[in-house]
Design an enzyme around this catalytic site. Structure first.
Site, mmCIF file in Angstrom:
data_model
loop_
_atom_site.group_PDB
_atom_site.id
_atom_site.type_symbol
_atom_site.label_atom_id
_atom_site.label_comp_id
_atom_site.label_asym_id
_atom_site.label_seq_id
_atom_site.Cartn_x
_atom_site.Cartn_y
_atom_site.Cartn_z
ATOM 1 N N TYR A 57 -144.426 -19.997 28.469
ATOM 2 C CA TYR A 57 -146.243 -21.048 28.401
ATOM 3 C C TYR A 57 -146.879 -21.243 27.418
ATOM 4 O O TYR A 57 -147.327 -22.187 27.367
ATOM 5 C CB TYR A 57 -147.016 -20.011 29.873
ATOM 6 C CG TYR A 57 -147.955 -20.391 30.276
ATOM 7 C CD1 TYR A 57 -148.153 -21.298 31.090
ATOM 8 C CD2 TYR A 57 -149.012 -21.038 29.869
ATOM 9 C CE1 TYR A 57 -148.986 -21.956 32.159
ATOM 10 C CE2 TYR A 57 -150.422 -21.124 30.620
ATOM 11 C CZ TYR A 57 -150.710 -22.141 32.000
ATOM 12 O OH TYR A 57 -150.657 -22.648 32.028
ATOM 13 N N PHE B 39 -154.981 -52.726 26.487
ATOM 14 C CA PHE B 39 -154.050 -52.521 27.428
ATOM 15 C C PHE B 39 -154.640 -51.452 28.719
ATOM 16 O O PHE B 39 -156.002 -51.607 28.944
ATOM 17 C CB PHE B 39 -153.340 -50.733 27.585
ATOM 18 C CG PHE B 39 -152.389 -50.993 28.984
ATOM 19 C CD1 PHE B 39 -151.730 -52.021 28.834
ATOM 20 C CD2 PHE B 39 -151.581 -50.001 29.130
ATOM 21 C CE1 PHE B 39 -150.764 -52.398 30.175
ATOM 22 C CE2 PHE B 39 -151.099 -50.213 30.169
ATOM 23 C CZ PHE B 39 -150.401 -51.040 30.926
ATOM 24 N N ASP B 40 -154.291 -52.491 30.147
ATOM 25 C CA ASP B 40 -155.154 -52.181 31.382
ATOM 26 C C ASP B 40 -155.323 -50.889 31.670
ATOM 27 O O ASP B 40 -156.728 -50.458 32.170
ATOM 28 C CB ASP B 40 -154.704 -52.386 32.443
ATOM 29 C CG ASP B 40 -153.129 -51.934 32.888
ATOM 30 O OD1 ASP B 40 -152.845 -51.236 32.711
ATOM 31 O OD2 ASP B 40 -152.508 -53.020 33.628
ATOM 32 N N ASP C 32 -153.438 -47.217 19.735
ATOM 33 C CA ASP C 32 -152.774 -46.364 20.406
ATOM 34 C C ASP C 32 -150.974 -47.376 20.139
ATOM 35 O O ASP C 32 -151.078 -47.869 19.968
ATOM 36 C CB ASP C 32 -152.771 -47.193 22.084
ATOM 37 C CG ASP C 32 -152.391 -47.543 23.161
ATOM 38 O OD1 ASP C 32 -150.957 -46.861 22.974
ATOM 39 O OD2 ASP C 32 -152.550 -48.265 24.223
ATOM 40 N N ALA D 293 -148.224 -46.677 21.429
ATOM 41 C CA ALA D 293 -146.696 -46.392 22.250
ATOM 42 C C ALA D 293 -145.956 -47.314 21.767
ATOM 43 O O ALA D 293 -144.271 -46.437 21.569
ATOM 44 C CB ALA D 293 -147.206 -47.060 23.334
ATOM 45 N N LYS E 238 -142.472 -45.288 25.581
ATOM 46 C CA LYS E 238 -142.068 -46.147 25.352
ATOM 47 C C LYS E 238 -141.637 -46.125 23.596
ATOM 48 O O LYS E 238 -140.377 -45.376 23.708
ATOM 49 C CB LYS E 238 -143.087 -47.169 24.630
ATOM 50 C CG LYS E 238 -143.838 -48.012 25.932
ATOM 51 C CD LYS E 238 -145.353 -47.210 26.751
ATOM 52 C CE LYS E 238 -145.595 -47.929 27.997
ATOM 53 N NZ LYS E 238 -146.472 -46.760 28.452
ATOM 54 N N HIS F 27 -152.591 -55.615 41.167
ATOM 55 C CA HIS F 27 -150.980 -55.991 41.069
ATOM 56 C C HIS F 27 -149.942 -55.117 41.651
ATOM 57 O O HIS F 27 -148.853 -55.127 42.479
ATOM 58 C CB HIS F 27 -151.125 -56.147 39.954
ATOM 59 C CG HIS F 27 -151.036 -55.209 38.541
ATOM 60 N ND1 HIS F 27 -152.507 -55.100 38.551
ATOM 61 C CD2 HIS F 27 -150.319 -54.584 37.592
ATOM 62 C CE1 HIS F 27 -152.626 -53.913 37.614
ATOM 63 N NE2 HIS F 27 -151.540 -53.793 37.329
#
Ligand code: F0G
Length: 459
Positions: free
Chosen positions: A74, A126-127, A216, A218, A259, A451
């Site tokens: 843990y 990004f969204d 970001d 990614a 990614k 969407h």
């Protein structure tokens, strides 16, 4: 850069997952049953799945071996030590906070940094990032270069920030700006890279105004490959050297490791500031778990540590970027309009130009995704009016996004170029009958992120 022309995929295939193309009549029935929303399709009814490059990578034999080395303690897992060491060697940040994917990293960082009403400028958020900024009552501000919106003209670094706009923005808003976020590569703008020159300039300006600068990250490795390929002075540098320099300009990053971590699940936040680290740790324990696992198993941390080492190998990145480019050039040869040049992880069809007889109010990006599925069993995704149109609060009018795209996102190390041929042939066949293709209307939609769940009918 190594210009050998006889290179193929830098791996051989050790395990396979069968896929099957169901007959056309069944594809027509399945997409109708899914209300013309590709998110409603069952994977077994999809032949080639280009819905996303996120969490869909094939892991290497070394990563699978790493899974067997999971230390599921843990607190203090040795796999966390390995991950932390790997990130430090690659990116140079002092502190690493693991999370189970990209959006909890965004949630925690935005909660720590944003005060209500503060602005968060970037190239293009990004969204999910945008949603987290809004949820903290911040204001997302996109400042891409104007070329980012012109799909048909070539620019080597369409992900760049408009430096002049940033400077005048900060001149006015410096007292009301939380932090700057640079998304590499710029997913919403076509998977387009940001140049080192642009990153350096953003560092200078944000330092001048005392604004923290985060990535970001990614798709950081894909971005680094484009710098090596296209920017003067970087051809002889290794990908690791380029990544190190990129990150040296920032105060930290958020990462969706689904990614460029080459894993199916994972993420992290990095920073140099001790106070911010402590704040993030407190929230992490509340939301994700203890600071040495952050919502992941020890084995996942190990697979990620290995994935981060593999993703910066130049042979891998050459294969990766070349495969995306291969699909893009097949489409361009067939006269299908795409964002030029192709980006790092996906080919984006310019659906407004592809289906000019269908107005944006009838969702040409969604129509392209539906027709490609019917034609070739290929699943793609819409990034256009379905995802981004919104009602103006004052006038009540619908405001449409400038770009209306269908994204063909390519999973890493999963498909061969023959699969890419099938995708291209499918779109060519849609193209040959496109005059008869009709628009769609929405019959039901949820309040947010429509969407994923909206239902459509053919007009
Ligand atoms: N940032 C960028 C640039 C992304 O592309 C994504 C996810 C995230 C953050 C969020 O990360 O999914 O791990 O929580 N993009 C996926 C896509 C979903 O299909 O482009 P996540």
């Amino acid at each position: 850069m190594n210009k050998e022309t006889i290179q193929a995929e830098p791996f051989k295939i050790k395990m396979v997952e069968p896929i099957r193309l169901i007959p056309r009549s069944e594809r027509e029935a399945r997409i109708e049953e899914a209300d013309y929303n590709v998110f409603g399709l069952k994977p077994e009814d999809v032949y080639i799945d280009l819905l996303t490059d996120s969490g869909t990578s094939a892991m290497s034999d070394r990563q699978w071996a790493g899974l067997m080395m999971g230390d599921e303690s843990y607190a203090g897992s040795r796999n966390f030590d390995h991950l932390q060491q790997t990130i430090k060697e690659l990116m140079g940040f002092k502190y690493v906070v693991p999370t189970h994917q990209g959006r909890p990293a965004e949630n925690i960082l935005t909660a720590a940094l944003i005060k209500p009403g503060q602005k968060v400028p970037g190239n293009t958020h990004f969204d999910s990032t945008m949603a987290h900024i809004l949820q903290k009552k911040g204001v997302p501000v996109n400042l891409p270069i104007p070329e980012a919106m012109k799909t048909d003209i070539y620019h080597p670094f369409k992900g760049n920030v408009d430096i002049k706009k940033l400077e005048s923005f900060l001149e006015k808003e410096k007292g009301n700006t939380s932090f700057f976020l640079m998304t590499v590569t710029n997913n919403t703008g076509g998977g387009q890279p940001v140049s080192m020159g642009n990153i350096r300039k953003v560092r200078e300006i944000t330092s001048k105004y005392g604004i923290p600068f985060f990535f970001d990250a990614a798709r950081f490795a894909e971005n680094a490959y484009f710098i090596k390929e296209r920017e003067e002075g970087y051809a002889d540098k290794s990908i690791r050297e380029i990544v190190w320099e990129m990150m040296s300009y920032a105060d930290g990053c958020t990462m969706s490791a689904k990614k460029d971590g080459l894993v199916n699940m994972g993420g992290f936040i990095c920073m140099n500031d001790e106070g911010l680290y402590e704040q993030c740790c407190e929230m992490l324990i509340l939301l994700e778990g203890f600071i040495t696992y952050g919502g992941l198993s020890g084995r996942d941390l190990e697979a990620l540590a290995i994935g981060l080492q593999e993703v910066v190998e130049e042979d891998y990145l050459r294969y990766r970027i070349e495969q995306v480019r291969y699909l893009g050039s097949r489409l361009m040869d067939a006269g299908i309009p795409i964002i030029n040049p192709t980006g790092g992880h996906a080919v984006y069809v310019d659906a407004k130009a592809f289906l000019p007889h269908i107005p944006q109010s009838q969702f040409p990006g969604q129509v392209t995704a539906v027709e490609l599925y019917i034609e070739a069993g290929v699943r793609s995704s819409e990034i256009g009016a379905v995802a981004f149109a919104r009602k103006d609060e004052e006038t009540g009018e619908v405001v449409y996004p400038e770009l209306e795209l269908t994204r063909l996102a390519i999973p890493r190390r999963v498909y061969t170029n023959r699969h890419m041929d099938v995708v291209a042939e499918g779109l060519e066949r849609v193209s040959r009958r496109k005059e008869s293709v009709r628009g769609l209307k929405i019959t039901w939609e949820p309040d947010v992120l429509r969407h994923f769940m909206a239902k459509f009918a053919r007009l």
